[in-house]
Design a protein around this motif. Structure first.
Motif, PDB file in Angstrom:
ATOM      1  N   LEU A 144      29.358  43.795   1.126  1.00  0.00           N
ATOM      2  CA  LEU A 144      30.561  44.058   1.314  1.00  0.00           C
ATOM      3  C   LEU A 144      30.735  44.662   0.529  1.00  0.00           C
ATOM      4  O   LEU A 144      29.854  45.341  -0.433  1.00  0.00           O
ATOM      5  CB  LEU A 144      30.927  42.537   0.462  1.00  0.00           C
ATOM      6  CG  LEU A 144      31.184  41.077   1.251  1.00  0.00           C
ATOM      7  CD1 LEU A 144      31.469  40.271   0.070  1.00  0.00           C
ATOM      8  CD2 LEU A 144      31.936  40.464   2.044  1.00  0.00           C
ATOM      9  N   PRO A 145      31.808  45.379   0.547  1.00  0.00           N
ATOM     10  CA  PRO A 145      32.079  47.092   0.007  1.00  0.00           C
ATOM     11  C   PRO A 145      32.914  46.352  -1.253  1.00  0.00           C
ATOM     12  O   PRO A 145      33.871  47.129  -2.009  1.00  0.00           O
ATOM     13  CB  PRO A 145      33.507  47.866   1.035  1.00  0.00           C
ATOM     14  CG  PRO A 145      34.107  46.530   1.660  1.00  0.00           C
ATOM     15  CD  PRO A 145      32.928  45.350   1.917  1.00  0.00           C
ATOM     16  N   LEU A 146      32.588  44.968  -1.639  1.00  0.00           N
ATOM     17  CA  LEU A 146      32.830  44.946  -3.174  1.00  0.00           C
ATOM     18  C   LEU A 146      32.008  45.259  -4.083  1.00  0.00           C
ATOM     19  O   LEU A 146      30.529  44.683  -4.341  1.00  0.00           O
ATOM     20  CB  LEU A 146      33.445  43.507  -2.833  1.00  0.00           C
ATOM     21  CG  LEU A 146      34.408  42.726  -2.138  1.00  0.00           C
ATOM     22  CD1 LEU A 146      34.411  41.391  -2.256  1.00  0.00           C
ATOM     23  CD2 LEU A 146      35.667  43.783  -2.272  1.00  0.00           C
ATOM     24  N   LYS A 262      30.337  51.608  -3.171  1.00  0.00           N
ATOM     25  CA  LYS A 262      29.359  51.245  -2.703  1.00  0.00           C
ATOM     26  C   LYS A 262      29.507  51.124  -1.342  1.00  0.00           C
ATOM     27  O   LYS A 262      28.096  50.679  -1.331  1.00  0.00           O
ATOM     28  CB  LYS A 262      30.421  49.770  -2.532  1.00  0.00           C
ATOM     29  CG  LYS A 262      29.618  48.104  -2.531  1.00  0.00           C
ATOM     30  CD  LYS A 262      28.767  47.796  -3.184  1.00  0.00           C
ATOM     31  CE  LYS A 262      27.739  46.799  -2.226  1.00  0.00           C
ATOM     32  NZ  LYS A 262      28.673  45.567  -2.706  1.00  0.00           N
ATOM     33  N   LYS A 263      30.386  51.327  -0.702  1.00  0.00           N
ATOM     34  CA  LYS A 263      29.913  51.768   1.188  1.00  0.00           C
ATOM     35  C   LYS A 263      28.258  52.925   0.972  1.00  0.00           C
ATOM     36  O   LYS A 263      27.188  52.388   1.833  1.00  0.00           O
ATOM     37  CB  LYS A 263      30.114  51.716   2.210  1.00  0.00           C
ATOM     38  CG  LYS A 263      31.300  50.827   2.713  1.00  0.00           C
ATOM     39  CD  LYS A 263      32.368  51.237   3.546  1.00  0.00           C
ATOM     40  CE  LYS A 263      33.431  50.301   3.735  1.00  0.00           C
ATOM     41  NZ  LYS A 263      35.102  50.474   3.675  1.00  0.00           N
ATOM     42  N   VAL A 264      28.739  53.568   0.309  1.00  0.00           N
ATOM     43  CA  VAL A 264      27.111  55.152   0.714  1.00  0.00           C
ATOM     44  C   VAL A 264      26.035  54.323  -0.708  1.00  0.00           C
ATOM     45  O   VAL A 264      25.502  54.607  -0.215  1.00  0.00           O
ATOM     46  CB  VAL A 264      27.947  56.072  -0.294  1.00  0.00           C
ATOM     47  CG1 VAL A 264      28.882  56.727   0.784  1.00  0.00           C
ATOM     48  CG2 VAL A 264      28.674  56.095  -1.748  1.00  0.00           C
ATOM     49  N   VAL A 265      26.836  53.641  -1.051  1.00  0.00           N
ATOM     50  CA  VAL A 265      25.532  53.101  -1.961  1.00  0.00           C
ATOM     51  C   VAL A 265      24.387  51.604  -1.287  1.00  0.00           C
ATOM     52  O   VAL A 265      23.632  51.938  -1.300  1.00  0.00           O
ATOM     53  CB  VAL A 265      25.686  52.154  -3.083  1.00  0.00           C
ATOM     54  CG1 VAL A 265      24.458  51.268  -3.482  1.00  0.00           C
ATOM     55  CG2 VAL A 265      26.145  53.858  -4.308  1.00  0.00           C
ATOM     56  N   THR A 266      25.709  51.472  -0.482  1.00  0.00           N
ATOM     57  CA  THR A 266      24.558  50.228   0.542  1.00  0.00           C
ATOM     58  C   THR A 266      23.889  51.141   1.292  1.00  0.00           C
ATOM     59  O   THR A 266      22.954  50.922   2.064  1.00  0.00           O
ATOM     60  CB  THR A 266      25.643  49.323   1.437  1.00  0.00           C
ATOM     61  OG1 THR A 266      26.372  48.638   0.149  1.00  0.00           O
ATOM     62  CG2 THR A 266      25.368  48.559   2.149  1.00  0.00           C
ATOM     63  N   ALA A 267      24.319  52.112   2.026  1.00  0.00           N
ATOM     64  CA  ALA A 267      23.644  52.802   3.926  1.00  0.00           C
ATOM     65  C   ALA A 267      22.823  53.447   2.752  1.00  0.00           C
ATOM     66  O   ALA A 267      21.502  53.902   3.123  1.00  0.00           O
ATOM     67  CB  ALA A 267      24.230  53.499   3.390  1.00  0.00           C
ATOM     68  N   GLU A 280      26.774  58.250   4.779  1.00  0.00           N
ATOM     69  CA  GLU A 280      27.990  58.707   3.596  1.00  0.00           C
ATOM     70  C   GLU A 280      28.646  60.027   4.202  1.00  0.00           C
ATOM     71  O   GLU A 280      30.124  60.196   3.757  1.00  0.00           O
ATOM     72  CB  GLU A 280      26.587  59.381   2.931  1.00  0.00           C
ATOM     73  CG  GLU A 280      27.540  60.003   1.382  1.00  0.00           C
ATOM     74  CD  GLU A 280      25.763  60.917   0.535  1.00  0.00           C
ATOM     75  OE1 GLU A 280      26.052  61.283  -0.019  1.00  0.00           O
ATOM     76  OE2 GLU A 280      24.938  59.742   0.473  1.00  0.00           O
ATOM     77  N   LYS A 281      28.391  61.177   5.263  1.00  0.00           N
ATOM     78  CA  LYS A 281      29.456  61.886   5.712  1.00  0.00           C
ATOM     79  C   LYS A 281      30.218  60.952   6.260  1.00  0.00           C
ATOM     80  O   LYS A 281      31.313  61.837   6.243  1.00  0.00           O
ATOM     81  CB  LYS A 281      28.949  62.659   7.345  1.00  0.00           C
ATOM     82  CG  LYS A 281      29.106  64.031   7.298  1.00  0.00           C
ATOM     83  CD  LYS A 281      29.453  63.156   8.828  1.00  0.00           C
ATOM     84  CE  LYS A 281      28.405  63.087  10.014  1.00  0.00           C
ATOM     85  NZ  LYS A 281      29.400  61.998  11.329  1.00  0.00           N
ATOM     86  N   ASP A 282      29.978  60.283   7.279  1.00  0.00           N
ATOM     87  CA  ASP A 282      31.605  59.214   7.843  1.00  0.00           C
ATOM     88  C   ASP A 282      32.296  58.762   7.009  1.00  0.00           C
ATOM     89  O   ASP A 282      33.365  58.837   6.692  1.00  0.00           O
ATOM     90  CB  ASP A 282      30.273  57.980   9.060  1.00  0.00           C
ATOM     91  CG  ASP A 282      30.079  58.416  10.282  1.00  0.00           C
ATOM     92  OD1 ASP A 282      30.162  59.655  10.097  1.00  0.00           O
ATOM     93  OD2 ASP A 282      29.418  57.796  10.382  1.00  0.00           O
ATOM     94  N   ILE A 283      31.299  57.995   5.570  1.00  0.00           N
ATOM     95  CA  ILE A 283      32.595  57.806   4.639  1.00  0.00           C
ATOM     96  C   ILE A 283      33.015  58.806   3.425  1.00  0.00           C
ATOM     97  O   ILE A 283      34.414  58.007   3.527  1.00  0.00           O
ATOM     98  CB  ILE A 283      31.420  56.723   4.021  1.00  0.00           C
ATOM     99  CG1 ILE A 283      30.927  55.027   4.857  1.00  0.00           C
ATOM    100  CG2 ILE A 283      32.464  55.503   2.629  1.00  0.00           C
ATOM    101  CD1 ILE A 283      30.141  54.165   3.736  1.00  0.00           C
TER     102      ILE A 283
END
Length: 304
Positions: A144-146, A262-267, A280-283
């Motif tokens: 989740l992006p939370l 949160k998304k870049v850390v998950t990736a 990371e580039k996309d986000i």
């Protein structure tokens, strides 16, 4: 005018990238190709009712997910497993969400699975299906992006200990414990708790906690890096307030930016380096030139 044009251009770009990232996040670990029969296990779990998983979404962007089955120390019944999946789906669509706190009703966290359900689905295929069902749900919870926090009061044992590892952080109250008791049940973790525990504390510490079924008190949890902080109060209301205050230092700012963090850390955690860099580039593309970025440029903040 320039600001409006930039924002509308950014919104178009954002929709396509967001859609792609969302799809990646919702992908299940298991499907029919793995012998996973989701509808079948859902029907079986439905037979074991009791308790609930409650979700309240606050205006400050912090969600509170409550495990509510206090007479069984918040053990997961079959219907609670199904409800957890529903709540995770709801949270995946919460665009203004920034953080999530998971805690148990009645001053304790969670004692794992309700043994009545476990005994009834003790054949190997059903057990594997339940394992795949819960791994899918907890993996989606983690993605989740939370920014998520498990607030551990009382006991987090077995599957309850595994659930704490599906959060980004753990906070413990005085006198609480996290304990992987699986060995005493003749089992190993099956909800993904072992793999996640290794990522959090390393393989040697994980091996000791699992093979020794060790009671991890707040002090030991801090030493291992399993917990971030020991809160000052064991009272349910006060502990929840403390946890909200702790989390809010990381959820200040626009939801789009917090979610992107949160998304870049998950990736970075889940993907091989090259794939993580591309993600990371996309986000980055979803926030560059976005409202928060443009407003910051207008203000021209000086970093002190």
């Amino acid at each position: 005018l320039f600001l409006e044009m930039a924002i509308s251009l950014w919104k178009n770009l954002l929709q396509t990238t967001k859609g792609r990232i969302l799809q990646q996040r919702r992908v299940s670990l298991y499907n029919g190709a793995h012998g996973y029969e989701e509808e079948l296990i859902k029907k079986k779990l439905q037979q074991f009712a009791g308790g609930s998983i409650n979700l309240s979404k606050e205006d400050n962007g912090i969600g509170i997910l409550t495990l509510n089955n206090p007479k069984l120390m918040n053990a997961f019944t079959g219907t609670m497993m199904l409800e957890l999946q529903e709540r995770v789906t709801e949270l995946e669509y919460w665009n203004s969400g920034k953080g999530l706190i998971i805690y148990g009703a009645g001053n304790t966290f969670c004692s794992g699975s309700d043994l009545n359900a476990v005994k009834a689905i003790s054949n190997s295929q059903d057990g594997m299906n339940m394992c795949m069902f819960m791994q899918n749900t907890l993996t989606r919870l983690m993605r989740l992006p939370l920014i998520s926090v498990a607030l551990v009061q009382g006991k987090a044992v077995g599957g309850g200990a595994e659930l704490t590892t599906a959060c980004d952080f753990r906070l413990m109250t005085p006198g609480s414990e996290i304990r992987f008791v699986h060995k005493h049940m003749g089992l190993v973790p099956g909800w993904g708790g072992a793999a996640r525990l290794v990522q959090i504390v390393g393989s040697r510490a994980a091996l000791r906690l699992l093979s020794g079924a060790v009671r991890v008190d707040p002090e030991r949890a801090l030493r291992l890096g399993l917990s971030e902080e020991t809160l000052s109060s064991s009272d349910e209301t006060e502990a929840l307030e403390e946890a909200c205050a702790w989390l809010s230092q990381y959820t200040e700012g626009p939801a789009s930016v917090i979610q992107a963090v949160k998304k870049v850390v998950t990736a970075g955690r889940e993907l091989p380096l090259e794939a993580a860099l591309r993600t990371e580039k996309d986000i980055f593309g979803t926030v560059w030139g976005g409202p928060a970025n443009l407003q910051a440029l207008v203000k021209r903040p000086k970093h002190k």
